[in-house]
Design a protein around this motif. Structure first.
Motif, PDB file in Angstrom:
ATOM      1  N   TYR A 160       0.817  -1.429  -0.088  1.00 37.26           N
ATOM      2  CA  TYR A 160      -0.037   0.249  -0.051  1.00 37.26           C
ATOM      3  C   TYR A 160       1.043   1.404  -0.017  1.00 37.26           C
ATOM      4  CZ  TYR A 160      -3.301   3.671   1.445  1.00 37.26           C
ATOM      5  OH  TYR A 160      -4.031   4.597   1.491  1.00 37.26           O
ATOM      6  N   THR A 164       0.913   4.152  -2.854  1.00 35.00           N
ATOM      7  CA  THR A 164       0.490   5.555  -2.575  1.00 35.00           C
ATOM      8  C   THR A 164       1.510   6.474  -3.310  1.00 35.00           C
ATOM      9  OG1 THR A 164       1.648   5.536  -0.408  1.00 35.00           O
ATOM     10  CG2 THR A 164      -0.474   5.081  -0.465  1.00 35.00           C
ATOM     11  N   PHE A 165       2.762   6.118  -2.947  1.00 38.56           N
ATOM     12  CA  PHE A 165       3.858   6.900  -3.579  1.00 38.56           C
ATOM     13  C   PHE A 165       3.770   6.973  -5.024  1.00 38.56           C
ATOM     14  CE2 PHE A 165       7.716   7.631  -1.065  1.00 38.56           C
ATOM     15  CZ  PHE A 165       7.961   8.753  -1.902  1.00 38.56           C
ATOM     16  N   HIS A 167       1.313   6.223  -7.016  1.00 40.05           N
ATOM     17  CA  HIS A 167       0.084   7.000  -7.319  1.00 40.05           C
ATOM     18  C   HIS A 167       0.084   8.271  -7.129  1.00 40.05           C
ATOM     19  CE1 HIS A 167      -4.170   6.983  -8.213  1.00 40.05           C
ATOM     20  NE2 HIS A 167      -4.201   7.866  -7.153  1.00 40.05           N
ATOM     21  N   GLY A 168       0.899   9.004  -6.146  1.00 41.69           N
ATOM     22  CA  GLY A 168       0.796  10.373  -5.926  1.00 41.69           C
ATOM     23  C   GLY A 168       1.911  10.941  -6.747  1.00 41.69           C
ATOM     24  N   LEU A 172       0.872  13.758  -9.604  1.00 40.44           N
ATOM     25  CA  LEU A 172       1.643  15.045  -9.619  1.00 40.44           C
ATOM     26  C   LEU A 172       2.286  15.373 -10.978  1.00 40.44           C
ATOM     27  CD1 LEU A 172       2.549  15.391  -6.170  1.00 40.44           C
ATOM     28  CD2 LEU A 172       0.995  16.434  -7.037  1.00 40.44           C
ATOM     29  N   ASP A 175      -0.277  16.460 -13.642  1.00 38.83           N
ATOM     30  CA  ASP A 175      -0.766  17.718 -13.352  1.00 38.83           C
ATOM     31  C   ASP A 175       0.278  18.626 -13.488  1.00 38.83           C
ATOM     32  OD1 ASP A 175      -3.225  16.647 -12.841  1.00 38.83           O
ATOM     33  OD2 ASP A 175      -2.985  16.849 -10.684  1.00 38.83           O
TER      34      ASP A 175
ATOM     35  N   PHE B 115      -6.817  19.418  -7.674  1.00 37.05           N
ATOM     36  CA  PHE B 115      -5.731  18.624  -8.416  1.00 37.05           C
ATOM     37  C   PHE B 115      -6.023  17.821  -9.628  1.00 37.05           C
ATOM     38  CE2 PHE B 115      -4.474  19.132  -3.844  1.00 37.05           C
ATOM     39  CZ  PHE B 115      -3.371  19.670  -4.057  1.00 37.05           C
ATOM     40  N   PHE B 135       3.170  23.997  -1.887  1.00 37.70           N
ATOM     41  CA  PHE B 135       4.525  23.324  -1.764  1.00 37.70           C
ATOM     42  C   PHE B 135       5.502  24.131  -0.843  1.00 37.70           C
ATOM     43  CE2 PHE B 135       8.457  21.532  -3.967  1.00 37.70           C
ATOM     44  CZ  PHE B 135       8.281  20.504  -3.455  1.00 37.70           C
ATOM     45  N   ARG B 156      14.339  19.896  -1.596  1.00 42.49           N
ATOM     46  CA  ARG B 156      13.203  19.889  -2.428  1.00 42.49           C
ATOM     47  C   ARG B 156      12.822  18.726  -3.000  1.00 42.49           C
ATOM     48  NH1 ARG B 156      12.636  25.097  -4.391  1.00 42.49           N
ATOM     49  NH2 ARG B 156      10.716  24.483  -5.969  1.00 42.49           N
ATOM     50  N   ILE B 157      13.789  17.784  -3.006  1.00 44.10           N
ATOM     51  CA  ILE B 157      13.332  16.107  -3.680  1.00 44.10           C
ATOM     52  C   ILE B 157      12.989  15.447  -2.228  1.00 44.10           C
ATOM     53  CG2 ILE B 157      15.438  14.907  -2.955  1.00 44.10           C
ATOM     54  CD1 ILE B 157      15.354  14.011  -5.696  1.00 44.10           C
ATOM     55  N   TYR B 160       9.269  16.738  -2.026  1.00 43.97           N
ATOM     56  CA  TYR B 160       8.410  16.230  -3.172  1.00 43.97           C
ATOM     57  C   TYR B 160       8.171  14.484  -2.796  1.00 43.97           C
ATOM     58  CZ  TYR B 160       7.082  14.173  -7.768  1.00 43.97           C
ATOM     59  OH  TYR B 160       5.964  13.818  -8.531  1.00 43.97           O
ATOM     60  N   ALA B 161       9.009  13.934  -2.495  1.00 41.43           N
ATOM     61  CA  ALA B 161       8.755  12.390  -2.034  1.00 41.43           C
ATOM     62  C   ALA B 161       7.811  12.357  -1.020  1.00 41.43           C
ATOM     63  CB  ALA B 161      10.049  11.903  -1.424  1.00 41.43           C
ATOM     64  N   TRP B 163       5.176  14.835  -0.450  1.00 38.05           N
ATOM     65  CA  TRP B 163       4.085  15.137  -1.235  1.00 38.05           C
ATOM     66  C   TRP B 163       3.502  14.248  -1.869  1.00 38.05           C
ATOM     67  CZ3 TRP B 163       2.499  20.572  -1.900  1.00 38.05           C
ATOM     68  CH2 TRP B 163       1.418  20.744  -2.505  1.00 38.05           C
ATOM     69  N   THR B 164       4.231  13.195  -2.673  1.00 36.50           N
ATOM     70  CA  THR B 164       3.820  12.359  -3.446  1.00 36.50           C
ATOM     71  C   THR B 164       2.899  11.359  -2.508  1.00 36.50           C
ATOM     72  OG1 THR B 164       5.670  10.994  -3.516  1.00 36.50           O
ATOM     73  CG2 THR B 164       5.401  12.428  -5.189  1.00 36.50           C
ATOM     74  N   PHE B 165       3.463  10.879  -1.500  1.00 35.30           N
ATOM     75  CA  PHE B 165       3.089   9.819  -0.286  1.00 35.30           C
ATOM     76  C   PHE B 165       1.780  10.478  -0.063  1.00 35.30           C
ATOM     77  CE2 PHE B 165       5.858   6.422   1.432  1.00 35.30           C
ATOM     78  CZ  PHE B 165       4.821   5.649   1.738  1.00 35.30           C
ATOM     79  N   HIS B 167      -0.127  12.750  -1.136  1.00 32.90           N
ATOM     80  CA  HIS B 167      -0.991  12.935  -1.974  1.00 32.90           C
ATOM     81  C   HIS B 167      -1.546  11.482  -2.624  1.00 32.90           C
ATOM     82  CE1 HIS B 167      -2.805  15.319  -5.301  1.00 32.90           C
ATOM     83  NE2 HIS B 167      -2.461  14.566  -6.370  1.00 32.90           N
ATOM     84  N   GLY B 168      -0.793  10.584  -2.820  1.00 36.97           N
ATOM     85  CA  GLY B 168      -1.343   9.334  -3.128  1.00 36.97           C
ATOM     86  C   GLY B 168      -2.431   8.629  -2.174  1.00 36.97           C
ATOM     87  N   HIS B 169      -1.883   8.925  -0.661  1.00 40.70           N
ATOM     88  CA  HIS B 169      -2.708   8.134   0.305  1.00 40.70           C
ATOM     89  C   HIS B 169      -4.128   9.037   0.247  1.00 40.70           C
ATOM     90  CE1 HIS B 169      -4.087   6.868   3.916  1.00 40.70           C
ATOM     91  NE2 HIS B 169      -3.936   7.567   4.600  1.00 40.70           N
ATOM     92  N   PHE B 171      -5.756  10.453  -2.219  1.00 39.23           N
ATOM     93  CA  PHE B 171      -6.478  10.216  -3.419  1.00 39.23           C
ATOM     94  C   PHE B 171      -7.143   8.718  -3.056  1.00 39.23           C
ATOM     95  CE2 PHE B 171      -5.665  13.556  -6.426  1.00 39.23           C
ATOM     96  CZ  PHE B 171      -6.955  13.554  -7.234  1.00 39.23           C
ATOM     97  N   ILE B 198      11.601   9.082   5.555  1.00 32.57           N
ATOM     98  CA  ILE B 198      11.915   9.907   4.317  1.00 32.57           C
ATOM     99  C   ILE B 198      12.962  11.017   4.652  1.00 32.57           C
ATOM    100  CG2 ILE B 198      11.226  11.535   2.616  1.00 32.57           C
ATOM    101  CD1 ILE B 198       8.956  10.065   2.008  1.00 32.57           C
TER     102      ILE B 198
END
Lengths: 202, 202
Positions: A160, A164-165, A167-168, A172, A175, B115, B135, B156-157, B160-161, B163-165, B167-169, B171, B198
């Motif tokens: 999971y 999520t990773f 998918h996010g 992004l 987008d 989004f 962000f 930044r990276i 971003y990591a 954020w993706t996590f 964001h995915g969760h 969604f 992270i």
DNA sequence: TTACATAAGTTAGCGACACTTACTTTGCAA
DNA sequence: TTGCAAAGTAAGTGTCGCTAACTTATGTAA
């Protein structure tokens, strides 16, 4: 922009259902999910605007069919990608993620459709089953790495987390919220690192 | 279902723009992004179906305004959440993530709108600016933890990591793809663990 | 082979919506 | 007080979703 893909010789179309799905997928891609119309799809297939309703109950059902077809392609891409690497390797997991992101990039409209459709279409068992099948691909790959059963809670939660990773990141990316933070080869490294980090974690 | 929130006494409404945005946000929440109509929003505000066009060029512009207002609320929630913890703590980062997920859960329709709107509305500088501001909240929190500048590529990276996590969760949560994998208190632990993993990574 | 039920098309039409145009009401500033 | 721009209205156009009633082709059974 082709008005009709295959001109019709007979009164009966013969392949309308499939062509409608294809037309809608294309329209969703170019005009957005709400920028498509059943009438326009019918026009592209070369039939009257009432014809689609012989194959689909209503507009949402047509959209659902497009999403369903998209899910089939996604699962297929993930399975193919995983099969290109040794089962149990980090690469196999990262490859699934890469296939996922590639799928999103190749068809953002359909991707968004697939994962944004639960809105009004709550609990379509058909769609949910296909979603579970997609997750199953990840589960099996993760289970192989961890040498555990796919039903093991640890396997499920790590799968999971990976999902999520990816998918996010996919969302992004399409987008355009990433704005040149990653190049193509960096993305693979990123996926490998994340996979290893999540699966190798204590 | 209230036909009109505040009955109008005068010919001029006085607050139509804001009320339209609120009405659309509500409609998007209940009927989905494509299930809303400008006409219905006007009806709820108690004006004619042509009135909205005095304030918004067209339907997409109205939607964009709703998304913009949503982004303001999201950024506000993130900042508030971060401020409740010591700057530089993992908690502050996890709290931002929690605010993000809570925002998505509280208003899935608007969240999806925020989004998913880049579809046809490519590169609205106004919206992009607000996205960057969101962000920025994450960037500052991560920078504080790592004791580096927000412009540092490493900051930044990692931001971003994260954020993706999150964001995915978010969604997957609103899409109900999680199916009882997490309870509420587990979610905070999940966010803390991910943040630490992270940000603390080698 | 022929009859016919049915699948898969058609046209016509209804109501809703997005949006425009032309007109009306109102608040405000000179 | 007057005049103008902002903000409302009503009416109209073209499209869309969907239905109803009709027509054409097709596969099956007698």
């Amino acid at each position: 922009m082709p008005e009709r893909t295959t001109p019709r010789s007979s009164y009966h179309h013969g392949d309308l259902r499939a062509q409608l799905i294809a037309a809608v997928a294309e329209l969703v891609e170019t005009h957005g999910p709400d920028g498509f119309s059943v009438a326009e799809a019918a026009r592209r297939a070369g039939v009257s605007s009432a014809a689609p309703y012989k194959h689909f109950k209503d507009r949402p059902e047509l959209l659902r069919a497009v999403a369903s077809a998209g899910m089939d392609r996604l699962r297929d891409a993930m399975e193919t990608a995983a099969a290109r690497h040794r089962a149990g390797s980090y690469e196999s997991v990262a490859a699934i993620g890469q296939a996922y992101v590639d799928f999103a990039r190749a068809g953002p409209g359909v991707f968004r459709l697939v994962f944004g459709l639960t809105e009004g279409h709550d609990g379509d068992p058909h769609l949910e089953g296909k979603g579970a099948a997609c997750f199953g691909v990840v589960l099996r790959a993760v289970a192989a790495v961890l040498e555990r059963s796919p039903d093991d809670p640890i396997v499920r939660i790590r799968a999971y987390a990976l999902w999520t990773f990816v998918h996010g990141h996919s969302f992004l990316t399409i987008d355009r919220k990433t704005k040149g933070k990653f190049e193509l080869q960096d993305e693979w490294a990123f996926l490998m690192q994340v996979s290893a980090s999540i699966l190798g974690g204590h």
